[in-house]
Each structure stands twice: as C-alpha cells, then as structure tokens.
Scaffold this active site. Sequence first.
Site, mmCIF file in Angstrom:
data_model
loop_
_atom_site.group_PDB
_atom_site.id
_atom_site.type_symbol
_atom_site.label_atom_id
_atom_site.label_comp_id
_atom_site.label_asym_id
_atom_site.label_seq_id
_atom_site.Cartn_x
_atom_site.Cartn_y
_atom_site.Cartn_z
ATOM 1 N N SER A 12 0.840 -1.201 0.000
ATOM 2 C CA SER A 12 0.000 0.000 0.000
ATOM 3 C C SER A 12 0.872 1.247 0.000
ATOM 4 O O SER A 12 1.719 1.419 0.883
ATOM 5 C CB SER A 12 -0.876 0.043 1.257
ATOM 6 O OG SER A 12 -1.301 1.376 1.484
ATOM 7 N N HIS A 37 -1.359 -1.287 -4.186
ATOM 8 C CA HIS A 37 -2.598 -0.934 -3.472
ATOM 9 C C HIS A 37 -2.606 0.561 -3.219
ATOM 10 O O HIS A 37 -1.669 1.110 -2.616
ATOM 11 C CB HIS A 37 -2.659 -1.697 -2.151
ATOM 12 C CG HIS A 37 -3.939 -1.551 -1.393
ATOM 13 N ND1 HIS A 37 -5.100 -2.222 -1.723
ATOM 14 C CD2 HIS A 37 -4.231 -0.794 -0.313
ATOM 15 C CE1 HIS A 37 -6.042 -1.893 -0.857
ATOM 16 N NE2 HIS A 37 -5.554 -1.038 0.010
ATOM 17 N N ASP A 39 -4.534 3.699 -1.644
ATOM 18 C CA ASP A 39 -5.545 4.021 -0.624
ATOM 19 C C ASP A 39 -6.078 5.437 -0.785
ATOM 20 O O ASP A 39 -5.385 6.399 -0.483
ATOM 21 C CB ASP A 39 -4.925 3.871 0.782
ATOM 22 C CG ASP A 39 -4.847 2.429 1.211
ATOM 23 O OD1 ASP A 39 -3.794 2.026 1.751
ATOM 24 O OD2 ASP A 39 -5.831 1.696 1.010
ATOM 25 N N MET A 41 -8.570 8.283 0.416
ATOM 26 C CA MET A 41 -9.307 8.629 1.638
ATOM 27 C C MET A 41 -9.836 10.062 1.540
ATOM 28 O O MET A 41 -9.131 10.949 1.068
ATOM 29 C CB MET A 41 -8.375 8.526 2.850
ATOM 30 C CG MET A 41 -7.798 7.141 3.045
ATOM 31 S SD MET A 41 -6.757 7.098 4.521
ATOM 32 C CE MET A 41 -6.148 5.418 4.409
ATOM 33 N N HIS A 70 -8.416 1.339 -3.562
ATOM 34 C CA HIS A 70 -9.276 1.119 -2.397
ATOM 35 C C HIS A 70 -9.925 2.445 -2.029
ATOM 36 O O HIS A 70 -9.252 3.344 -1.511
ATOM 37 C CB HIS A 70 -8.396 0.590 -1.245
ATOM 38 C CG HIS A 70 -9.139 0.366 0.027
ATOM 39 N ND1 HIS A 70 -8.465 0.151 1.222
ATOM 40 C CD2 HIS A 70 -10.462 0.355 0.324
ATOM 41 C CE1 HIS A 70 -9.349 -0.023 2.191
ATOM 42 N NE2 HIS A 70 -10.570 0.103 1.669
ATOM 43 N N MET A 72 -11.850 4.640 0.200
ATOM 44 C CA MET A 72 -12.387 4.872 1.536
ATOM 45 C C MET A 72 -13.046 6.255 1.499
ATOM 46 O O MET A 72 -12.549 7.234 2.092
ATOM 47 C CB MET A 72 -11.266 4.781 2.583
ATOM 48 C CG MET A 72 -10.819 3.340 2.795
ATOM 49 S SD MET A 72 -9.216 3.196 3.582
ATOM 50 C CE MET A 72 -8.176 3.397 2.130
ATOM 51 N N MET A 141 -11.243 -5.898 5.890
ATOM 52 C CA MET A 141 -10.393 -4.960 6.629
ATOM 53 C C MET A 141 -10.008 -5.590 7.954
ATOM 54 O O MET A 141 -10.882 -6.000 8.731
ATOM 55 C CB MET A 141 -11.138 -3.642 6.863
ATOM 56 C CG MET A 141 -11.404 -2.823 5.611
ATOM 57 S SD MET A 141 -9.935 -2.426 4.674
ATOM 58 C CE MET A 141 -9.020 -1.433 5.871
ATOM 59 N N PHE A 147 -5.528 4.571 8.479
ATOM 60 C CA PHE A 147 -4.106 4.770 8.754
ATOM 61 C C PHE A 147 -3.316 3.482 8.553
ATOM 62 O O PHE A 147 -3.844 2.379 8.695
ATOM 63 C CB PHE A 147 -3.907 5.262 10.203
ATOM 64 C CG PHE A 147 -4.642 6.542 10.496
ATOM 65 C CD1 PHE A 147 -5.925 6.504 11.043
ATOM 66 C CD2 PHE A 147 -4.092 7.775 10.151
ATOM 67 C CE1 PHE A 147 -6.635 7.667 11.270
ATOM 68 C CE2 PHE A 147 -4.782 8.948 10.384
ATOM 69 C CZ PHE A 147 -6.063 8.909 10.947
ATOM 70 N N GLY A 148 -2.038 3.645 8.240
ATOM 71 C CA GLY A 148 -1.145 2.496 8.191
ATOM 72 C C GLY A 148 -0.544 2.267 9.559
ATOM 73 O O GLY A 148 -0.731 3.065 10.477
ATOM 74 N N GLY A 149 0.151 1.144 9.699
ATOM 75 C CA GLY A 149 0.886 0.862 10.928
ATOM 76 C C GLY A 149 0.037 0.493 12.122
ATOM 77 O O GLY A 149 0.525 0.520 13.258
ATOM 78 N N ASP A 177 -6.525 -6.490 4.423
ATOM 79 C CA ASP A 177 -5.945 -5.150 4.387
ATOM 80 C C ASP A 177 -5.830 -4.559 5.792
ATOM 81 O O ASP A 177 -6.831 -4.234 6.416
ATOM 82 C CB ASP A 177 -6.842 -4.257 3.516
ATOM 83 C CG ASP A 177 -6.218 -2.920 3.238
ATOM 84 O OD1 ASP A 177 -6.910 -2.058 2.670
ATOM 85 O OD2 ASP A 177 -5.037 -2.724 3.596
ATOM 86 N N GLY A 178 -4.563 -4.485 6.268
ATOM 87 C CA GLY A 178 -4.337 -3.823 7.555
ATOM 88 C C GLY A 178 -3.603 -4.725 8.526
ATOM 89 O O GLY A 178 -4.114 -5.778 8.895
ATOM 90 N N GLY A 199 1.429 -2.274 4.005
ATOM 91 C CA GLY A 199 2.025 -0.947 3.819
ATOM 92 C C GLY A 199 3.305 -0.833 4.622
ATOM 93 O O GLY A 199 4.415 -0.958 4.099
HETATM 94 C C1 DX5 Z 1 -5.879 1.495 5.909
HETATM 95 C C2 DX5 Z 1 -5.531 1.124 4.475
HETATM 96 C C3 DX5 Z 1 -4.513 0.031 4.429
HETATM 97 C C4 DX5 Z 1 -3.189 0.434 5.077
HETATM 98 C C5 DX5 Z 1 -2.350 -0.779 5.348
HETATM 99 O O1 DX5 Z 1 -7.043 2.273 5.909
HETATM 100 O O2 DX5 Z 1 -6.676 0.698 3.765
HETATM 101 O O3 DX5 Z 1 -4.290 -0.347 3.067
HETATM 102 O O4 DX5 Z 1 -2.497 1.303 4.222
HETATM 103 O O5 DX5 Z 1 -1.232 -0.348 6.084
HETATM 104 P P1 DX5 Z 1 -0.484 -1.371 7.069
HETATM 105 O O6 DX5 Z 1 -0.097 -2.545 6.214
HETATM 106 O O7 DX5 Z 1 0.700 -0.597 7.576
HETATM 107 O O8 DX5 Z 1 -1.461 -1.751 8.135
HETATM 108 ZN ZN ZN Z 2 -6.307 -0.202 1.777
#
Ligand code: DX5
Ligand code: ZN
Length: 228
Positions: A12, A37, A39, A41, A70, A72, A141, A147-149, A177-178, A199
């Site tokens: 991502s 991927h 994202d 938002m 994706h 969102m 999900m 958010f990532g991480g 995803d996540g 990500g």
């Molecule tokens: C979160 C995104 C994910 C995110 C994954 O809303 O849809 O794609 O970027 O990030 P990681 O792999 O760091 O959880």
């Molecule tokens: Zn995503």
Amino acid sequence: MSFSRSIKIAPSILSADFANFGAECRAIEAQGADWVHVDVMDGHFVPNITFGPATCAAIRPHIKGVMDVHLMIAPVDPYIDAFAKAGADVITAHLESGAHIHRTLQAIRATGKKAGLAINPGTGLDAVPHLLDLCDLVCVMTVNPGFGGQKFIASTLDKIRALRAMIGDRPVHIEVDGGVTVETAPLVAAAGADVLVAGSAVFNGGSVDNPSVYGANIARIRAAAEAA
Ligand code: DX5
Ligand code: ZN
C-alpha cells in the site's frame, strides 16, 4: 487479469514517500510486488485525507501491473468514472459507504473494471451473498480504515474463513488489508486470503534509494504466507 488464487502481495502506497509516488511504484514492482494498493481517503468516510483521481492518473504510467484502488470515500458513485479513467484495474468500495452498495458495484462493473467490496472490522458478512455475483474481490479490513501501521485485529480471522467458505470456487479474490506482517501473513493465508495488502511491513526501513529492503520485506511476507 486471469484469475488465480495464488498469493499476491499488494504493497500500500499509503506508507510510501508521498513526494515520490512514481519512483516508489516502480521500486516496489521491481522488488516483487504483485499489485499496487492505492488508498484513497476523503476525510469523511475515514478520519484521514490522501489523494484522488488525479494522483491515480499520475501514478498509472509508473505501474506495470495491477493498480488496486481502495476507495475509503462516501459517496462513491459520483467518482467511479474518474477512477476508472485514471486507470484503476480494481475499484473497491466499502459496503458501509452508502445505502446502495449493489448499485455501486453495478456501476463499477459497467466501467469494465474489476469490482471489489470492502468490509470493515465491525461489519458482518450477511449482505455478501446478495452481492457476490457483482464482486471480483472482497476485501476484509483487518484494521479500522484510515491509517497504516495499526495492529492486526485477530477476530477478523473467523470472518476470512467464513468468507472463504461462502465464495467456494467462484473466481473472487479475498484481499486482507491492515496489519499484515510476516507474523500475520500465514494466519490470513491459512484462513483463505490470496491478496495480502501490506504498507508499513513493506515500506518501513527502505526507500527508493534502498529498494532492496522492500524486496526483502515482500519476499519474507510471501514466504510466510505460502508456508501456511
Ligand atoms: C488502511 C488502508 C490500508 C493500510 C495498510 O485504511 O486501507 O491499506 O495502508 O497499512 P499497514 O499494512 O501498515 O497496516
Ligand atoms: Zn487499503
């Protein structure tokens, strides 16, 4: 895009350098990414804002493979054509994004793109049988989106298993995803996922000047998933 349920790693770009998306996409593909991927938002459906169709169009020439968008966002329908024109191969909308997800998936399919249905951690699978004929992918999900991480929500594993049973031998991908890491990748693969979005687990520690870290991260996640 012929269908295969083999493991695909989809980094991502939410965790990439936002000032250097083109080079980042080229780097992760060169280092073994199967899909990219993307994202999107809107700061309304999720508490974060990233980018829109213009950014997707700008990075399209830098992606040789599958651009997995994706969304969102809510509403989705007014923007489907723009993301299709931007070059998305897969356009995924959230079940929770509005009252008429069936119509949204029809509209995505009408553009000729693959249609994905994303389901938040707090949402059950009860609507999925009514939508599966319109889906090329269902994205479970495994974190709350935005958010990532974040930490992987382990209770989603039962949902992945139930979804896998529901899909049977239909040509429908299960994307997760996540919070996908070397530790959680085997769990989601064993539960039935075939597209693993990652990500932070891919991008952390690397850069376009040090892309081999991306390759090592992708390879470790893939190996862990395939060993499941
Ligand atoms: C979160 C995104 C994910 C995110 C994954 O809303 O849809 O794609 O970027 O990030 P990681 O792999 O760091 O959880
Ligand atoms: Zn995503």
